[in-house]
Write a protein that holds these residues in place. Structure first.
Motif, short mmCIF file in Angstrom:
data_model
loop_
_atom_site.label_atom_id
_atom_site.label_comp_id
_atom_site.label_asym_id
_atom_site.label_seq_id
_atom_site.Cartn_x
_atom_site.Cartn_y
_atom_site.Cartn_z
N LEU A 99 21.31 -2.87 -17.20
CA LEU A 99 21.59 -3.41 -15.86
C LEU A 99 22.07 -2.35 -14.86
O LEU A 99 22.30 -2.68 -13.70
CB LEU A 99 22.64 -4.51 -15.96
N ARG A 100 22.24 -1.12 -15.30
CA ARG A 100 22.79 -0.10 -14.42
C ARG A 100 21.92 0.05 -13.16
O ARG A 100 20.73 0.22 -13.22
CB ARG A 100 22.86 1.25 -15.13
N GLY A 101 22.58 -0.04 -12.01
CA GLY A 101 21.90 0.08 -10.72
C GLY A 101 21.11 -1.14 -10.32
O GLY A 101 20.32 -1.09 -9.38
N ALA A 102 21.30 -2.26 -11.00
CA ALA A 102 20.54 -3.48 -10.69
C ALA A 102 20.99 -4.12 -9.38
O ALA A 102 20.23 -4.86 -8.77
CB ALA A 102 20.67 -4.49 -11.83
N LEU A 103 22.22 -3.86 -8.96
CA LEU A 103 22.71 -4.39 -7.70
C LEU A 103 22.48 -3.38 -6.59
O LEU A 103 23.07 -2.30 -6.60
CB LEU A 103 24.21 -4.69 -7.78
N PRO A 104 21.64 -3.69 -5.62
CA PRO A 104 21.47 -2.75 -4.51
C PRO A 104 22.69 -2.81 -3.60
O PRO A 104 22.99 -3.83 -3.01
CB PRO A 104 20.21 -3.26 -3.80
N CYS A 105 23.41 -1.71 -3.52
CA CYS A 105 24.64 -1.67 -2.73
C CYS A 105 24.77 -0.26 -2.14
O CYS A 105 24.88 0.71 -2.88
CB CYS A 105 25.83 -2.01 -3.63
N ARG A 106 24.73 -0.17 -0.81
CA ARG A 106 24.82 1.14 -0.17
C ARG A 106 26.22 1.72 -0.22
O ARG A 106 26.41 2.91 -0.26
CB ARG A 106 24.36 1.04 1.28
N SER A 107 27.23 0.86 -0.21
CA SER A 107 28.62 1.33 -0.27
C SER A 107 29.20 1.05 -1.65
O SER A 107 28.56 0.41 -2.48
CB SER A 107 29.45 0.62 0.80
N ALA A 108 30.39 1.53 -1.88
CA ALA A 108 31.06 1.27 -3.17
C ALA A 108 31.33 -0.23 -3.30
O ALA A 108 31.69 -0.89 -2.32
CB ALA A 108 32.37 2.05 -3.24
N PRO A 109 31.17 -0.78 -4.49
CA PRO A 109 31.40 -2.21 -4.66
C PRO A 109 32.89 -2.53 -4.49
O PRO A 109 33.76 -1.78 -4.91
CB PRO A 109 30.94 -2.49 -6.09
N ARG A 110 33.17 -3.66 -3.85
CA ARG A 110 34.55 -4.08 -3.64
C ARG A 110 34.75 -5.44 -4.30
O ARG A 110 33.98 -6.37 -4.07
CB ARG A 110 34.82 -4.19 -2.14
N LEU A 111 35.76 -5.54 -5.15
CA LEU A 111 36.05 -6.81 -5.79
C LEU A 111 36.71 -7.73 -4.78
O LEU A 111 37.75 -7.40 -4.21
CB LEU A 111 37.00 -6.61 -6.98
N GLU A 112 36.09 -8.88 -4.55
CA GLU A 112 36.71 -9.86 -3.66
C GLU A 112 37.73 -10.69 -4.43
O GLU A 112 38.83 -10.91 -3.95
CB GLU A 112 35.65 -10.77 -3.05
N ARG A 113 37.33 -11.15 -5.61
CA ARG A 113 38.23 -11.97 -6.43
C ARG A 113 37.98 -11.70 -7.90
O ARG A 113 36.86 -11.41 -8.30
CB ARG A 113 38.00 -13.46 -6.19
N VAL A 114 39.04 -11.81 -8.68
CA VAL A 114 38.93 -11.73 -10.13
C VAL A 114 39.73 -12.90 -10.69
O VAL A 114 40.89 -13.08 -10.34
CB VAL A 114 39.50 -10.39 -10.68
N PHE A 115 39.08 -13.69 -11.51
CA PHE A 115 39.72 -14.85 -12.14
C PHE A 115 39.86 -14.55 -13.63
O PHE A 115 39.01 -13.88 -14.20
CB PHE A 115 38.86 -16.11 -11.97
N HIS A 116 40.91 -15.07 -14.23
CA HIS A 116 41.06 -14.85 -15.67
C HIS A 116 41.72 -16.05 -16.31
O HIS A 116 42.38 -16.84 -15.65
CB HIS A 116 41.90 -13.59 -15.94
#
Length: 160
Positions: A99-116
């Protein structure tokens, strides 16, 4: 003591005008306003009659959030899956390689939310990633090994 809107008789010195300022406050004026005493926060409890697990807290542990961020960076292609060698199982690393690089994203990914949610020595988490104008989701399961969380399962939102 009742107050009329035009004129009232009140022994309180604060009521110098025609309408008492304290007549507009409190539960009688607004029955839907919660009565909270100063210095105390109401306790959140699950609704009665509902079968749901009580969450341990509102904040996801920092090391779980960091693991989610590192996995998001792999999915975007900004980090190699081998960098998570100590933090993921062989099956998860293989999935991350695929899956590496499967998300097209020009900028660094930012976590909006993390649930646990914890269940024994296992933890299940989900993360929402902001990539450009879209949001993407992935979930992972982790176990405690050697004092650190190690990712054992990985699922993505299906569009990868």
């Amino acid at each position: 003591m009742s107050h009329s809107p035009d004129r009232h008789q009140c022994p309180r010195p604060v009521c110098a005008g025609t309408v008492a300022p304290h007549a507009r406050r409190g539960r009688a004026a607004d029955p839907y306003r919660p009565m909270i005493t100063p210095g105390r926060t109401p306790v959140r409890r699950p609704l009665p009659g509902r079968c749901r697990a009580v969450l341990e807290g509102h904040r996801t542990p920092g090391e779980v959030r960091l693991l989610a961020q590192q996995m998001a960076e792999v999915l975007v292609g900004r980090r190699a899956p081998e960098a998570l060698r100590d933090r993921s199982s062989p099956a998860v690393r293989e999935e991350l390689r695929r899956l590496r690089g499967a998300l097209p994203c020009r900028s660094a990914p930012r976590l909006e939310r993390v649930f646990h949610q914890r269940s024994g020595d296992r933890l299940e988490a989900g993360a929402v990633i902001a990539c450009d104008l879209r949001s993407r989701v992935f979930a992972f399961g982790a176990r405690r090994r050697g004092g650190a969380w190690v990712c054992t399962d990985l699922e993505t939102d299906g569009s990868l």
